[in-house]
Design a protein around this motif. Sequence first.
Motif, PDB file in Angstrom:
ATOM      1  N   GLU A   1       0.107 -12.785   5.689  1.00  0.00           N
ATOM      2  CA  GLU A   1      -1.281 -12.770   5.496  1.00  0.00           C
ATOM      3  C   GLU A   1      -1.264 -12.148   4.061  1.00  0.00           C
ATOM      4  O   GLU A   1      -0.691 -11.582   3.521  1.00  0.00           O
ATOM      5  N   ARG A   2      -2.688 -12.288   3.661  1.00  0.00           N
ATOM      6  CA  ARG A   2      -3.097 -11.826   2.193  1.00  0.00           C
ATOM      7  C   ARG A   2      -2.913 -10.424   2.169  1.00  0.00           C
ATOM      8  O   ARG A   2      -3.487  -9.848   3.312  1.00  0.00           O
ATOM      9  N   ASN A   3      -2.493  -9.609   1.322  1.00  0.00           N
ATOM     10  CA  ASN A   3      -2.466  -8.252   1.092  1.00  0.00           C
ATOM     11  C   ASN A   3      -1.428  -7.727   1.912  1.00  0.00           C
ATOM     12  O   ASN A   3      -1.499  -6.498   2.144  1.00  0.00           O
ATOM     13  N   GLU A   4      -0.676  -8.382   2.628  1.00  0.00           N
ATOM     14  CA  GLU A   4       0.430  -7.701   3.607  1.00  0.00           C
ATOM     15  C   GLU A   4       1.556  -7.222   2.729  1.00  0.00           C
ATOM     16  O   GLU A   4       1.969  -7.751   1.744  1.00  0.00           O
ATOM     17  N   ILE A   5       2.148  -6.084   3.342  1.00  0.00           N
ATOM     18  CA  ILE A   5       3.365  -5.455   2.654  1.00  0.00           C
ATOM     19  C   ILE A   5       4.452  -5.595   3.699  1.00  0.00           C
ATOM     20  O   ILE A   5       4.544  -5.189   5.142  1.00  0.00           O
ATOM     21  N   LEU A   6       5.199  -6.647   3.096  1.00  0.00           N
ATOM     22  CA  LEU A   6       6.274  -7.376   4.122  1.00  0.00           C
ATOM     23  C   LEU A   6       7.719  -7.010   3.662  1.00  0.00           C
ATOM     24  O   LEU A   6       7.899  -7.045   2.388  1.00  0.00           O
ATOM     25  N   CYS A   7       8.647  -6.742   4.394  1.00  0.00           N
ATOM     26  CA  CYS A   7      10.128  -6.497   4.032  1.00  0.00           C
ATOM     27  C   CYS A   7      10.884  -7.737   4.568  1.00  0.00           C
ATOM     28  O   CYS A   7      10.680  -8.075   5.784  1.00  0.00           O
ATOM     29  N   LEU A   8      11.609  -8.598   3.840  1.00  0.00           N
ATOM     30  CA  LEU A   8      12.675  -9.331   4.353  1.00  0.00           C
ATOM     31  C   LEU A   8      14.039  -8.614   4.380  1.00  0.00           C
ATOM     32  O   LEU A   8      14.419  -8.152   3.362  1.00  0.00           O
ATOM     33  N   LEU A   9      14.560  -8.458   5.515  1.00  0.00           N
ATOM     34  CA  LEU A   9      15.820  -7.475   5.623  1.00  0.00           C
ATOM     35  C   LEU A   9      16.990  -8.333   5.978  1.00  0.00           C
ATOM     36  O   LEU A   9      16.871  -9.292   7.013  1.00  0.00           O
TER      37      LEU A   9
ATOM     38  N   SER B   1      14.477   6.229  -5.005  1.00  0.00           N
ATOM     39  CA  SER B   1      14.051   5.074  -4.333  1.00  0.00           C
ATOM     40  C   SER B   1      12.810   5.101  -3.598  1.00  0.00           C
ATOM     41  O   SER B   1      11.989   4.325  -3.263  1.00  0.00           O
ATOM     42  N   MET B   2      12.734   6.314  -3.016  1.00  0.00           N
ATOM     43  CA  MET B   2      11.417   6.694  -2.251  1.00  0.00           C
ATOM     44  C   MET B   2      10.303   6.681  -3.100  1.00  0.00           C
ATOM     45  O   MET B   2       9.272   6.325  -2.804  1.00  0.00           O
ATOM     46  N   GLU B   3      10.312   7.285  -4.469  1.00  0.00           N
ATOM     47  CA  GLU B   3       9.436   7.365  -5.361  1.00  0.00           C
ATOM     48  C   GLU B   3       8.961   5.746  -5.871  1.00  0.00           C
ATOM     49  O   GLU B   3       7.773   5.597  -5.868  1.00  0.00           O
ATOM     50  N   VAL B   4       9.829   5.054  -6.021  1.00  0.00           N
ATOM     51  CA  VAL B   4       9.491   3.673  -6.440  1.00  0.00           C
ATOM     52  C   VAL B   4       9.077   2.992  -5.242  1.00  0.00           C
ATOM     53  O   VAL B   4       8.024   2.129  -5.376  1.00  0.00           O
ATOM     54  N   MET B   5       9.506   3.238  -4.073  1.00  0.00           N
ATOM     55  CA  MET B   5       8.706   2.419  -2.993  1.00  0.00           C
ATOM     56  C   MET B   5       7.347   2.728  -2.735  1.00  0.00           C
ATOM     57  O   MET B   5       6.352   1.971  -2.627  1.00  0.00           O
ATOM     58  N   GLU B   6       7.199   4.197  -2.644  1.00  0.00           N
ATOM     59  CA  GLU B   6       5.807   4.656  -2.466  1.00  0.00           C
ATOM     60  C   GLU B   6       4.936   4.155  -3.656  1.00  0.00           C
ATOM     61  O   GLU B   6       3.475   3.820  -3.532  1.00  0.00           O
ATOM     62  N   LEU B   7       5.302   4.066  -4.925  1.00  0.00           N
ATOM     63  CA  LEU B   7       4.588   3.709  -5.971  1.00  0.00           C
ATOM     64  C   LEU B   7       4.131   2.222  -5.660  1.00  0.00           C
ATOM     65  O   LEU B   7       3.075   1.739  -6.141  1.00  0.00           O
ATOM     66  N   MET B   8       5.160   1.456  -5.404  1.00  0.00           N
ATOM     67  CA  MET B   8       4.779   0.005  -5.386  1.00  0.00           C
ATOM     68  C   MET B   8       3.827  -0.251  -4.294  1.00  0.00           C
ATOM     69  O   MET B   8       3.123  -1.472  -4.388  1.00  0.00           O
ATOM     70  N   VAL B   9       4.015   0.508  -3.068  1.00  0.00           N
ATOM     71  CA  VAL B   9       2.922   0.195  -2.071  1.00  0.00           C
ATOM     72  C   VAL B   9       1.653   0.721  -2.352  1.00  0.00           C
ATOM     73  O   VAL B   9       0.695  -0.020  -1.972  1.00  0.00           O
ATOM     74  N   GLN B  10       1.668   1.843  -2.952  1.00  0.00           N
ATOM     75  CA  GLN B  10       0.485   2.349  -3.417  1.00  0.00           C
ATOM     76  C   GLN B  10      -0.538   1.402  -4.280  1.00  0.00           C
ATOM     77  O   GLN B  10      -1.682   1.087  -4.073  1.00  0.00           O
ATOM     78  N   MET B  11       0.271   0.897  -5.495  1.00  0.00           N
ATOM     79  CA  MET B  11      -0.369  -0.148  -6.354  1.00  0.00           C
ATOM     80  C   MET B  11      -0.605  -1.268  -5.797  1.00  0.00           C
ATOM     81  O   MET B  11      -1.829  -1.847  -5.682  1.00  0.00           O
ATOM     82  N   ALA B  12       0.115  -1.861  -4.693  1.00  0.00           N
ATOM     83  CA  ALA B  12      -0.339  -3.063  -3.872  1.00  0.00           C
ATOM     84  C   ALA B  12      -1.616  -3.012  -3.117  1.00  0.00           C
ATOM     85  O   ALA B  12      -2.429  -3.673  -3.157  1.00  0.00           O
ATOM     86  N   HIS B  13      -1.802  -1.829  -2.819  1.00  0.00           N
ATOM     87  CA  HIS B  13      -2.968  -1.510  -1.861  1.00  0.00           C
ATOM     88  C   HIS B  13      -4.006  -1.287  -2.917  1.00  0.00           C
ATOM     89  O   HIS B  13      -5.325  -1.782  -2.526  1.00  0.00           O
ATOM     90  N   ASP B  14      -3.774  -0.511  -3.805  1.00  0.00           N
ATOM     91  CA  ASP B  14      -5.218  -0.313  -4.747  1.00  0.00           C
ATOM     92  C   ASP B  14      -5.456  -1.613  -5.486  1.00  0.00           C
ATOM     93  O   ASP B  14      -6.731  -1.970  -5.540  1.00  0.00           O
TER      94      ASP B  14
ATOM     95  N   GLN C   1      -4.756  -4.654  -4.162  1.00  0.00           N
ATOM     96  CA  GLN C   1      -5.381  -5.610  -3.097  1.00  0.00           C
ATOM     97  C   GLN C   1      -4.297  -6.972  -3.321  1.00  0.00           C
ATOM     98  O   GLN C   1      -4.637  -8.178  -3.295  1.00  0.00           O
ATOM     99  N   GLN C   2      -2.981  -6.621  -3.470  1.00  0.00           N
ATOM    100  CA  GLN C   2      -1.954  -7.659  -3.528  1.00  0.00           C
ATOM    101  C   GLN C   2      -1.003  -7.710  -2.358  1.00  0.00           C
ATOM    102  O   GLN C   2      -0.992  -6.847  -1.658  1.00  0.00           O
ATOM    103  N   THR C   3      -0.435  -8.837  -2.192  1.00  0.00           N
ATOM    104  CA  THR C   3       0.549  -9.275  -1.164  1.00  0.00           C
ATOM    105  C   THR C   3       1.727  -8.807  -1.692  1.00  0.00           C
ATOM    106  O   THR C   3       2.423  -9.372  -2.850  1.00  0.00           O
ATOM    107  N   LEU C   4       2.675  -7.987  -1.016  1.00  0.00           N
ATOM    108  CA  LEU C   4       3.885  -7.314  -1.584  1.00  0.00           C
ATOM    109  C   LEU C   4       5.055  -7.707  -0.538  1.00  0.00           C
ATOM    110  O   LEU C   4       5.103  -7.265   0.376  1.00  0.00           O
ATOM    111  N   ILE C   5       5.967  -8.396  -1.131  1.00  0.00           N
ATOM    112  CA  ILE C   5       7.212  -9.044  -0.390  1.00  0.00           C
ATOM    113  C   ILE C   5       8.472  -8.516  -1.051  1.00  0.00           C
ATOM    114  O   ILE C   5       8.786  -8.759  -2.228  1.00  0.00           O
TER     115      ILE C   5
END
Length: 253
Positions: A32-40, A181-194, A196-200
């Motif tokens: 979906e648009r604006n989804e934060i998804l991990c491919l594991l 790693s924690m700081e980088v992930m928090e940063l990317m998720v925050q910016m994707a929310h701000d 309104q982007q789809t982050l994979i």
Amino acid sequence: MAPFISIKNLVRVYHMGDEKVYALRNVNLDIERNEILCLLGTSGSGKSTLLNLMAGLDRPSRGEIIINGKIHLEKLSEAQLTKFRQLNVGFVFQSYNLIPTLNAVENVSLGLIFKGVPKKEREEAAVDILQKVGLGDRLYHRPKEMSGGQQQRVSIARAFVDRPPILFADEPTGNLDSQTSMEVMELMVQMAHDYQQTLIVVTHDIETTQYAQRTVELLDGKIIRDQRMSSQKSPVPPSQEVPPAPQENRIEE
């Protein structure tokens, strides 16, 4: 409403002499648009192949990749794929992929040159995004003058500077310690929310999946788990009102 990214019966076969190696086997996935998804997945599971296909960096052997209900990536020419990536996709890599002879501002603004952004505007945009990722005091430092975490923040700034609708991050914490790693992930998720982007995010690290809204796990080229998270480790709302990025020549809303 159609999914933002729809993958149908996707197959990727590599030929190694007379042998066929199946990297993906009939993968079906809607994002979906604006989804934060991990491919594991572990090495060889097919997760990076799937990312490369969604990003238009590789072509499927069979199947469809449909963006926004109408753009069929598998049908685009190489020139069209290049244009699609230029206008719609940002990348964050494990190895940062910064140009060593350029400073942070130059690395971040480089991609804007190819989009015809005037020098003053692209430098202002680069400085603004670097300040947002906490590198206001490292604007004119070259990669060798920065730590791994700082280099990855430059990489993130470069990916986000033009606010593309889709962000792909391939093992973005692979070269970092646990705290960074924690700081980088928090940063990317925050910016994707701000923005309104789809982050994979592609990862082999189960800890990284805690930052996602959804985890899709692959093994031997097949999806073996598709789980929506009840909560994110960093469940952040937009931190401020951010005007939408210019959408001319981009994926339509």
